[in-house]
Scaffold this motif. Sequence first.
Motif, PDB file in Angstrom:
ATOM      1  N   PHE A   1      -3.083  21.022 -26.819  1.00  0.00           N
ATOM      2  CA  PHE A   1      -1.894  21.711 -26.292  1.00  0.00           C
ATOM      3  C   PHE A   1      -2.226  22.309 -24.938  1.00  0.00           C
ATOM      4  N   LEU A   2      -1.368  22.066 -23.947  1.00  0.00           N
ATOM      5  CA  LEU A   2      -1.551  22.588 -22.598  1.00  0.00           C
ATOM      6  C   LEU A   2      -0.561  23.730 -22.338  1.00  0.00           C
ATOM      7  N   GLY A   3      -1.090  24.916 -22.192  1.00  0.00           N
ATOM      8  CA  GLY A   3      -0.269  26.068 -21.806  1.00  0.00           C
ATOM      9  C   GLY A   3      -0.777  26.566 -20.472  1.00  0.00           C
ATOM     10  N   LEU A   4      -0.640  25.740 -19.443  1.00  0.00           N
ATOM     11  CA  LEU A   4      -1.313  25.948 -18.169  1.00  0.00           C
ATOM     12  C   LEU A   4      -0.641  26.986 -17.281  1.00  0.00           C
ATOM     13  N   GLY A   5       0.610  27.292 -17.544  1.00  0.00           N
ATOM     14  CA  GLY A   5       1.322  28.218 -16.669  1.00  0.00           C
ATOM     15  C   GLY A   5       1.546  27.612 -15.294  1.00  0.00           C
ATOM     16  N   LEU A   6       1.877  28.462 -14.349  1.00  0.00           N
ATOM     17  CA  LEU A   6       2.073  28.055 -12.961  1.00  0.00           C
ATOM     18  C   LEU A   6       1.098  28.859 -12.113  1.00  0.00           C
TER      19      LEU A   6
ATOM     20  N   LYS B   1       9.492  17.004 -10.873  1.00  0.00           N
ATOM     21  CA  LYS B   1       9.963  18.213 -10.183  1.00  0.00           C
ATOM     22  C   LYS B   1       9.017  19.393 -10.401  1.00  0.00           C
ATOM     23  N   GLY B   2       7.723  19.106 -10.372  1.00  0.00           N
ATOM     24  CA  GLY B   2       6.722  20.160 -10.458  1.00  0.00           C
ATOM     25  C   GLY B   2       6.485  20.706 -11.845  1.00  0.00           C
ATOM     26  N   ARG B   3       6.970  20.044 -12.880  1.00  0.00           N
ATOM     27  CA  ARG B   3       6.750  20.488 -14.254  1.00  0.00           C
ATOM     28  C   ARG B   3       6.289  19.301 -15.109  1.00  0.00           C
ATOM     29  N   ILE B   4       5.462  19.580 -16.110  1.00  0.00           N
ATOM     30  CA  ILE B   4       4.983  18.545 -17.011  1.00  0.00           C
ATOM     31  C   ILE B   4       6.141  18.061 -17.876  1.00  0.00           C
ATOM     32  N   VAL B   5       6.283  16.750 -17.986  1.00  0.00           N
ATOM     33  CA  VAL B   5       7.362  16.155 -18.771  1.00  0.00           C
ATOM     34  C   VAL B   5       6.975  16.148 -20.249  1.00  0.00           C
ATOM     35  N   VAL B   6       7.855  16.670 -21.104  1.00  0.00           N
ATOM     36  CA  VAL B   6       7.634  16.658 -22.554  1.00  0.00           C
ATOM     37  C   VAL B   6       8.903  16.180 -23.249  1.00  0.00           C
TER      38      VAL B   6
ATOM     39  N   ASP C   1       5.590  27.943 -19.041  1.00  0.00           N
ATOM     40  CA  ASP C   1       6.079  27.778 -17.676  1.00  0.00           C
ATOM     41  C   ASP C   1       5.731  26.423 -17.081  1.00  0.00           C
ATOM     42  N   CYS C   2       4.639  25.789 -17.528  1.00  0.00           N
ATOM     43  CA  CYS C   2       4.238  24.516 -16.936  1.00  0.00           C
ATOM     44  C   CYS C   2       5.207  23.386 -17.266  1.00  0.00           C
ATOM     45  N   VAL C   3       6.068  23.584 -18.275  1.00  0.00           N
ATOM     46  CA  VAL C   3       7.084  22.571 -18.577  1.00  0.00           C
ATOM     47  C   VAL C   3       8.479  23.047 -18.176  1.00  0.00           C
TER      48      VAL C   3
END
Length: 461
Positions: free
Chosen positions: A231-236, A399-404, A420-422
């Motif tokens: 799981f990626l919770g990378l934020g911005l 658009k600068g966000r990870i697609v899920v 926030d990363c998505v």
Amino acid sequence: MPRKDTGDIASGRLSAEALTHNFDDIAPPLDRRRALIAAQRCYYCYDAPCIQACPTGIDIPSFIKRITTDNLRGAAQDILGANILGGMCARVCPTEILCEGSCVRNTGESEPVAIGALQRYATDWVYDDNATLFQRAPDTGRRIAVVGAGPAGLSCAHALARAGHRVSIYDALPKAGGLNEYGIAAYKVPGFAQREIDWLLSIGGIEMKLGRRLGDDLALTDLRRDYDAVFLGLGLTGVNALGIDDEAVAGVRNAVDFIAQLRQTADLAQMPVGRRVVVIGGGNTAIDAAVQSKKLGAEVVTLVYRRGTESMSATPVEQAFAQSEGVAFIKWAQPKRIVAVDGTATGVEFEYTQLDAAGRLMGSGDRFVVAADLVLKAVGQALVPLAAGAGGELLAVDKGRIVVNADYETSLPGVYAGGDCVGGKVDLTVQSVEDGKRAAQAIHRVVSANATKAVAAAVPA
């Protein structure tokens, strides 16, 4: 005399006593009497609009009703069962546009129920007593990697650990918490973030691996190999630039860095601030940076935004609070250049803005200068793309966000993302918590199904 740091930027502008007062909790907790009075104002609606307005779907009428009978354990379970970071959200959620904004009591003649304050009342004892509310299921033997120890990652990790999986949380910073630890104004959460995290981790089954950065000493390809899911919770973590002249001179810095430094400063008397501070931006980060500058002893703090206050992402409540703290607002103005002398900022030149016939923002040609020895940029954050070596070449971004997908799974099978990363409905802590929770539910379904298939395949025909 204050200790000088760079030009007119200095620490020790106020006494220790004044700083303690300025950074004290801005919303002191309710005592039992006030909590009971506040709780009795609730109508306990059957189809409560406040529940619909909460991204995590907390059963608000239920927990408030439990408060009226002194059943704080039941109230806390209602809250934390839906939002494991309910203590933090009670402090930082913009309740005026979420649950309280939807309260049926919220009319011109009546105030809404104090849902945020009641949520804090119902949960504070949990962290004080290190109370056990949830039990971990039997160990499944499945291992999940969570990258990012912010709200989304912590929420995901707790839900997975509660289901019996083993979780490893990786984060580049020396402390867990993400924005809760590094990015929220100190006066909103004094001494709280780590208490909540310590309680969250007490469920067991979660291993913290701090100081590990994806793309440096951590590769997504390795995580996919070594764990059953990621799981990626990378934020911005990237910061947008102003794109103007002399942006890199001394005295100009990112507001998020200023806030993070302040949050990690043990002695606020050592935190440097300018006499004349200009904050550029209109979101919560801009407000937090401006107010904290004033609380540190800045003489003049000016927040400048390119549109009207109705377009600011900071809520009207936050805006009003900043103004009550002495922050001056300049609207409809955009930065054109940093005014610098000998490589040090002395001001910012702005241009008044207006809308053209099509409603697009444009400069008016009318310029002015605001004096400043410290300029804080708060014009938005961005996703830092993963390096190819970390597996970034395979991760779809739009658009600068990870697609899920609907289950928060990315373009890489077995890799999920949230927060926030998505992106989502709102870039708020509470939404990140919900993303992490929902992603954990999807991960649990998949790894449990895979485990069942593996067992079936191992049984001789």
